[in-house]
Design a protein around this motif. Structure first.
Motif, PDB file in Angstrom:
ATOM      1  N   ASP A 261       0.897  -1.191   0.089  1.00 40.36           N
ATOM      2  CA  ASP A 261      -0.057  -0.042   0.108  1.00 40.36           C
ATOM      3  C   ASP A 261       0.887   1.100  -0.073  1.00 40.36           C
ATOM      4  OD1 ASP A 261       1.056  -0.634   2.498  1.00 40.36           O
ATOM      5  OD2 ASP A 261      -0.662   0.448   3.576  1.00 40.36           O
ATOM      6  N   MET A 262       2.186   1.194  -0.119  1.00 45.09           N
ATOM      7  CA  MET A 262       3.037   2.422  -0.044  1.00 45.09           C
ATOM      8  C   MET A 262       3.288   2.938  -1.538  1.00 45.09           C
ATOM      9  SD  MET A 262       5.982   1.357   2.849  1.00 45.09           S
ATOM     10  CE  MET A 262       5.668   0.944   4.386  1.00 45.09           C
ATOM     11  N   ASP A 263       3.567   4.264  -1.474  1.00 45.12           N
ATOM     12  CA  ASP A 263       3.791   4.951  -2.851  1.00 45.12           C
ATOM     13  C   ASP A 263       5.048   4.536  -3.373  1.00 45.12           C
ATOM     14  OD1 ASP A 263       1.328   6.265  -2.623  1.00 45.12           O
ATOM     15  OD2 ASP A 263       2.011   7.986  -1.579  1.00 45.12           O
ATOM     16  N   VAL A 264       5.422   4.804  -4.514  1.00 50.85           N
ATOM     17  CA  VAL A 264       6.641   4.368  -5.007  1.00 50.85           C
ATOM     18  C   VAL A 264       7.669   5.110  -4.254  1.00 50.85           C
ATOM     19  CG1 VAL A 264       8.022   4.684  -6.997  1.00 50.85           C
ATOM     20  CG2 VAL A 264       5.844   4.111  -7.381  1.00 50.85           C
ATOM     21  N   GLY A 265       8.820   4.509  -3.908  1.00 52.48           N
ATOM     22  CA  GLY A 265       9.878   5.257  -3.285  1.00 52.48           C
ATOM     23  C   GLY A 265       9.620   5.410  -1.646  1.00 52.48           C
ATOM     24  N   GLN A 266       8.496   4.994  -1.209  1.00 54.23           N
ATOM     25  CA  GLN A 266       8.378   5.050   0.100  1.00 54.23           C
ATOM     26  C   GLN A 266       8.519   3.681   0.924  1.00 54.23           C
ATOM     27  OE1 GLN A 266       4.027   6.033   1.116  1.00 54.23           O
ATOM     28  NE2 GLN A 266       4.506   6.404   3.092  1.00 54.23           N
ATOM     29  N   ILE A 267       9.009   4.070   2.168  1.00 52.76           N
ATOM     30  CA  ILE A 267       9.290   2.995   3.168  1.00 52.76           C
ATOM     31  C   ILE A 267       8.961   3.387   4.473  1.00 52.76           C
ATOM     32  CG2 ILE A 267      11.207   2.261   1.451  1.00 52.76           C
ATOM     33  CD1 ILE A 267      12.219   3.714   4.802  1.00 52.76           C
ATOM     34  N   GLY A 268       8.938   2.286   5.165  1.00 51.70           N
ATOM     35  CA  GLY A 268       8.828   2.261   6.756  1.00 51.70           C
ATOM     36  C   GLY A 268      10.138   1.392   7.185  1.00 51.70           C
ATOM     37  N   PHE A 269       9.823   1.311   8.696  1.00 53.11           N
ATOM     38  CA  PHE A 269      10.919   0.603   9.507  1.00 53.11           C
ATOM     39  C   PHE A 269      10.340  -0.544  10.220  1.00 53.11           C
ATOM     40  CE2 PHE A 269      12.079   5.155   9.444  1.00 53.11           C
ATOM     41  CZ  PHE A 269      13.124   5.132   8.496  1.00 53.11           C
ATOM     42  N   HIS A 270      11.143  -1.728  10.287  1.00 52.90           N
ATOM     43  CA  HIS A 270      10.594  -2.881  10.870  1.00 52.90           C
ATOM     44  C   HIS A 270      10.820  -2.614  12.570  1.00 52.90           C
ATOM     45  CE1 HIS A 270      10.200  -5.762   7.656  1.00 52.90           C
ATOM     46  NE2 HIS A 270      11.427  -5.196   7.133  1.00 52.90           N
ATOM     47  N   ARG A 271      11.685  -1.721  12.712  1.00 53.02           N
ATOM     48  CA  ARG A 271      12.039  -1.424  14.301  1.00 53.02           C
ATOM     49  C   ARG A 271      12.712  -0.041  14.385  1.00 53.02           C
ATOM     50  NH1 ARG A 271      14.330  -5.774  12.413  1.00 53.02           N
ATOM     51  NH2 ARG A 271      16.390  -4.914  12.264  1.00 53.02           N
ATOM     52  N   GLN A 272      11.916   1.144  14.939  1.00 50.87           N
ATOM     53  CA  GLN A 272      11.988   2.421  15.047  1.00 50.87           C
ATOM     54  C   GLN A 272      13.388   2.602  15.885  1.00 50.87           C
ATOM     55  OE1 GLN A 272      10.486   4.395  13.272  1.00 50.87           O
ATOM     56  NE2 GLN A 272      12.128   6.214  13.989  1.00 50.87           N
ATOM     57  N   LYS A 273      13.676   1.687  16.875  1.00 54.29           N
ATOM     58  CA  LYS A 273      14.862   1.820  17.911  1.00 54.29           C
ATOM     59  C   LYS A 273      16.339   1.561  17.009  1.00 54.29           C
ATOM     60  CE  LYS A 273      14.855  -2.902  19.382  1.00 54.29           C
ATOM     61  NZ  LYS A 273      16.168  -3.353  19.016  1.00 54.29           N
ATOM     62  N   ASP A 274      16.059   1.083  15.878  1.00 47.65           N
ATOM     63  CA  ASP A 274      17.323   0.833  15.019  1.00 47.65           C
ATOM     64  C   ASP A 274      17.538   1.931  14.242  1.00 47.65           C
ATOM     65  OD1 ASP A 274      17.658  -1.688  16.414  1.00 47.65           O
ATOM     66  OD2 ASP A 274      16.763  -2.722  14.690  1.00 47.65           O
ATOM     67  N   VAL A 275      16.796   3.094  14.233  1.00 45.03           N
ATOM     68  CA  VAL A 275      17.010   4.075  13.390  1.00 45.03           C
ATOM     69  C   VAL A 275      17.786   5.361  14.018  1.00 45.03           C
ATOM     70  CG1 VAL A 275      15.811   5.962  11.972  1.00 45.03           C
ATOM     71  CG2 VAL A 275      14.602   3.781  12.100  1.00 45.03           C
ATOM     72  N   LYS A 276      18.880   5.565  13.524  1.00 41.23           N
ATOM     73  CA  LYS A 276      19.752   6.643  14.323  1.00 41.23           C
ATOM     74  C   LYS A 276      19.689   7.845  13.401  1.00 41.23           C
ATOM     75  CE  LYS A 276      23.227   3.395  15.541  1.00 41.23           C
ATOM     76  NZ  LYS A 276      23.152   3.206  17.144  1.00 41.23           N
ATOM     77  N   MET A 277      19.952   9.271  14.128  1.00 39.95           N
ATOM     78  CA  MET A 277      19.903  10.236  13.559  1.00 39.95           C
ATOM     79  C   MET A 277      21.194  11.216  13.921  1.00 39.95           C
ATOM     80  SD  MET A 277      17.093  13.295  14.337  1.00 39.95           S
ATOM     81  CE  MET A 277      15.570  12.111  13.645  1.00 39.95           C
TER      82      MET A 277
END
Length: 230
Positions: A102-118
């Motif tokens: 259901d995501m648009d072209v080029g759109q993504i999400g994350f399995h685990r938000q805790k593994d996302v760094k900034m």
């Protein structure tokens, strides 16, 4: 088309790459490698930039200088972000990217938000961008074939490791068996020696105490009295 850059700010050179548009980003998402780290400007449209780690490395092993290269590159390729200061860039392993139908072209999400760094890019640094731009190469790779080749090599390596492990186990079992046989042989020899010593003791008792050689075992007797008697 995929754009490739080289980060040579540390002795161990790294490859950075990104797609030309959102449609190519779909292929990059699909055919990424476990060694890839994905970068994107937080909450803004931007290119999908990937850093390919060296084998055995994790996201925590990325040198700070290489992180800065990737962050500046993704900021420079954001229509809004390139004009702003203090831009946040998020990054995470490719394996943490989640793509649903259901995501648009080029759109993504994350399995685990805790593994996302900034990390934050305060402002544009032309020196960094110019250095990276000089290494830029445009290619039309067969991403599916490259991914399959990478996976095949990994399977072969694992197969070789399993074979080597089985070989070592077989060798250890052989050594263990040989050791057990040696111990068994040593125990047998010890038992035979004890039996022979007991037999000689019995012979001596008959010959010395009863003044008579042990005729019942005359052929086997080796006591001194028998030798005297012939």
């Amino acid at each position: 088309m995929v754009f490739y850059f080289t980060s040579n700010v540390v002795p161990s050179v790294y490859t950075i790459y990104m797609g030309k548009d959102k449609y190519e980003n779909e292929d990059l998402i699909k055919y990424g490698w476990p060694e890839d780290i994905w970068f994107h400007v937080d909450k803004l449209s931007s290119a999908h930039v990937y850093l390919r780690l060296h084998k055995g490395q994790t996201v925590d092993d990325i040198p700070k200088e290489v992180l800065i290269d990737c962050a500046h590159l993704v900021k420079a390729n954001s229509i809004q972000g390139c004009k702003m200061n203090n831009v946040n860039v998020v990054y995470t392993p490719w394996t943490n990217l989640k793509k649903t139908a259901d995501m648009d072209v080029g759109q993504i999400g994350f399995h685990r938000q805790k593994d996302v760094k900034m990390l934050t890019v305060e402002k544009k640094v032309n020196e960094i961008l110019n250095r990276l731009e000089k290494t830029k190469v445009e290619r039309f790779p067969d991403l599916a074939a490259e991914k399959e080749a990478r996976d095949r090599e990994e399977r072969n390596e694992k197969k070789a490791q399993i074979q080597e492990m089985k070989r070592k186990e077989k060798e250890e079992m052989k050594k263990k068996k040989e050791l057990e046989e040696l111990r068994s042989y040593s125990s047998l020899m010890k038992a035979e020696n004890m039996s022979s010593n007991q037999f000689l003791t019995n012979c001596l008792e008959e010959c010395v105490v009863f003044k008579n050689p042990c005729f019942s075992s005359w052929l086997a007797c080796r006591c001194p009295l028998k030798l005297e008697l012939g």
